[in-house]
Write a protein that holds these residues in place. Structure first.
Motif, mmCIF file in Angstrom:
data_model
loop_
_atom_site.group_PDB
_atom_site.id
_atom_site.type_symbol
_atom_site.label_atom_id
_atom_site.label_comp_id
_atom_site.label_asym_id
_atom_site.label_seq_id
_atom_site.Cartn_x
_atom_site.Cartn_y
_atom_site.Cartn_z
ATOM 1 N N UNK A 1 52.968 113.620 69.131
ATOM 2 C CA UNK A 1 53.575 114.697 70.549
ATOM 3 C C UNK A 1 54.755 113.905 71.044
ATOM 4 N N UNK A 2 55.881 114.726 70.675
ATOM 5 C CA UNK A 2 56.903 114.194 71.598
ATOM 6 C C UNK A 2 57.727 115.376 72.373
ATOM 7 N N UNK A 3 57.406 115.688 73.815
ATOM 8 C CA UNK A 3 58.061 116.756 73.964
ATOM 9 C C UNK A 3 57.520 117.779 73.856
ATOM 10 N N UNK A 4 57.869 119.138 73.178
ATOM 11 C CA UNK A 4 58.068 120.332 73.219
ATOM 12 C C UNK A 4 58.096 120.552 71.475
ATOM 13 N N UNK A 5 57.819 118.897 71.113
ATOM 14 C CA UNK A 5 57.421 119.683 69.668
ATOM 15 C C UNK A 5 56.122 118.126 69.115
ATOM 16 N N UNK A 6 55.518 119.458 68.223
ATOM 17 C CA UNK A 6 53.825 118.478 67.503
ATOM 18 C C UNK A 6 54.517 118.264 65.633
ATOM 19 N N UNK A 7 54.393 117.161 65.559
ATOM 20 C CA UNK A 7 54.578 116.168 64.477
ATOM 21 C C UNK A 7 53.024 116.688 63.648
ATOM 22 N N UNK B 1 54.356 118.255 55.722
ATOM 23 C CA UNK B 1 54.748 117.447 56.955
ATOM 24 C C UNK B 1 54.709 118.995 57.901
ATOM 25 N N UNK B 2 54.735 119.397 58.769
ATOM 26 C CA UNK B 2 54.950 120.063 60.202
ATOM 27 C C UNK B 2 55.057 120.160 60.810
ATOM 28 N N UNK B 3 55.881 121.250 61.230
ATOM 29 C CA UNK B 3 56.083 120.985 62.603
ATOM 30 C C UNK B 3 56.298 122.035 63.708
ATOM 31 N N UNK B 4 55.266 121.945 64.639
ATOM 32 C CA UNK B 4 54.732 122.924 65.576
ATOM 33 C C UNK B 4 55.674 122.802 66.543
ATOM 34 N N UNK B 5 56.569 123.963 67.537
ATOM 35 C CA UNK B 5 57.354 123.763 67.950
ATOM 36 C C UNK B 5 56.487 124.633 68.969
ATOM 37 N N UNK B 6 56.512 123.959 70.621
ATOM 38 C CA UNK B 6 55.491 124.027 71.732
ATOM 39 C C UNK B 6 56.240 125.090 72.898
ATOM 40 N N UNK B 7 56.139 125.622 73.076
ATOM 41 C CA UNK B 7 55.933 126.514 74.402
ATOM 42 C C UNK B 7 56.591 125.708 75.469
ATOM 43 N N UNK B 8 55.611 124.360 76.392
ATOM 44 C CA UNK B 8 56.539 123.636 76.535
ATOM 45 C C UNK B 8 55.452 121.990 76.380
ATOM 46 N N UNK C 1 44.102 125.089 70.887
ATOM 47 C CA UNK C 1 43.466 125.820 72.249
ATOM 48 C C UNK C 1 42.867 124.588 73.195
ATOM 49 N N UNK C 2 43.434 122.581 72.655
ATOM 50 C CA UNK C 2 42.877 121.654 73.111
ATOM 51 C C UNK C 2 44.115 121.225 73.737
ATOM 52 N N UNK C 3 45.413 121.973 73.306
ATOM 53 C CA UNK C 3 46.787 121.209 74.315
ATOM 54 C C UNK C 3 47.080 122.304 75.153
ATOM 55 N N UNK C 4 46.070 123.999 75.175
ATOM 56 C CA UNK C 4 46.462 124.647 75.909
ATOM 57 C C UNK C 4 47.765 125.196 76.040
ATOM 58 N N UNK C 5 48.336 125.159 75.150
ATOM 59 C CA UNK C 5 49.892 125.569 75.035
ATOM 60 C C UNK C 5 50.261 126.126 73.171
ATOM 61 N N UNK C 6 50.599 127.066 73.902
ATOM 62 C CA UNK C 6 51.184 127.821 72.112
ATOM 63 C C UNK C 6 52.029 127.326 71.241
ATOM 64 N N UNK C 7 51.799 127.661 70.404
ATOM 65 C CA UNK C 7 52.601 126.756 69.780
ATOM 66 C C UNK C 7 53.092 127.774 68.205
ATOM 67 N N UNK C 8 54.276 127.360 67.177
ATOM 68 C CA UNK C 8 53.978 127.903 66.157
ATOM 69 C C UNK C 8 54.699 127.173 65.032
ATOM 70 N N UNK C 9 53.866 127.718 64.198
ATOM 71 C CA UNK C 9 54.553 125.196 62.891
ATOM 72 C C UNK C 9 55.346 126.396 61.424
ATOM 73 N N UNK C 10 55.624 125.383 61.331
ATOM 74 C CA UNK C 10 56.925 125.304 60.225
ATOM 75 C C UNK C 10 56.764 123.575 59.443
ATOM 76 N N UNK C 11 56.888 123.766 58.087
ATOM 77 C CA UNK C 11 56.813 122.916 57.369
ATOM 78 C C UNK C 11 58.131 122.546 57.418
ATOM 79 N N UNK C 12 58.276 121.177 56.989
ATOM 80 C CA UNK C 12 59.506 120.195 57.139
ATOM 81 C C UNK C 12 60.342 120.998 55.849
ATOM 82 N N UNK C 13 60.300 121.843 54.858
ATOM 83 C CA UNK C 13 61.003 122.182 54.258
ATOM 84 C C UNK C 13 61.610 123.479 55.525
ATOM 85 N N UNK C 14 60.902 123.925 55.742
ATOM 86 C CA UNK C 14 61.624 125.463 56.155
ATOM 87 C C UNK C 14 62.075 124.202 57.477
ATOM 88 N N UNK C 15 61.997 123.805 59.201
ATOM 89 C CA UNK C 15 62.486 122.839 59.308
ATOM 90 C C UNK C 15 64.384 122.618 58.781
#
Length: 176
Positions: free
Chosen positions: A128-134, A99-106, A152-166
């Protein structure tokens, strides 16, 4: 004073961000409670600044002092806790590396989220919920053919973390 979670994009492999030096740079700049979590671009700190100012300041500091010139995403501890609470895949938390969370720039545009949905296949799921992609990757992130299509599809930069790190970052921020 607000506790923040700081996520450095693109750390790993050939791009390293020495955590001892990072802690020193952030502390010398006046941030308090500075701590890092594993050597993959995660930090927590406390600041009176707004989220955007923390992101800009940290990005400028690590560029100037450490030569690291990639995006920095920042979330308040309260925002991070809310993102955890909104996890739509609660049945998967027992496998935190899938399970991963991608924190998105917007927040991405709705049409781009729809385009991403059209590319989803196999057993992977996302929301997708706001600036978060699960993202739930039952076969693991390393085998995911879908994950590289997200930004590339969302046209938004982000960075992923697994749920343990979250969860670890949430605990660290709570202790500030």
């Amino acid at each position: 004073m607000t506790p923040y979670i700081v996520l450095f994009r693109g750390v790993g492999g050939a791009t390293q961000l020495p955590v001892k030096q990072l802690r020193a740079v952030l502390a010398e700049a006046g941030f308090s409670g500075v701590a890092t979590y594993i050597n993959s671009g995660n930090a927590v700190l406390v600041s009176p600044m707004a989220e955007s100012a923390v992101a800009e300041t940290v990005a400028a500091l690590v560029k100037e002092k450490m030569g690291f010139d990639k995006a920095v995403l920042v979330r308040s501890a309260a925002d991070w806790a809310e993102v955890i609470a909104q996890n739509p895949f609660v049945e998967t938390v027992d496998e935190p590396t899938k399970l991963h969370l991608l924190a998105l720039e917007r927040q991405p545009e709705a049409r781009n989220v729809e385009a991403l949905q059209a590319k989803a296949s196999g057993s992977e799921r996302f929301a997708v919920k706001g600036r978060a992609l699960y993202l739930h990757t039952p076969d693991g992130m390393g085998r995911s053919l879908f994950a590289p299509k997200i930004e590339p599809t969302l046209k938004v930069a982000g960075t992923a973390r697994n749920w343990r790190t979250v969860l670890a970052l949430a605990r660290m921020a709570e202790n500030l």
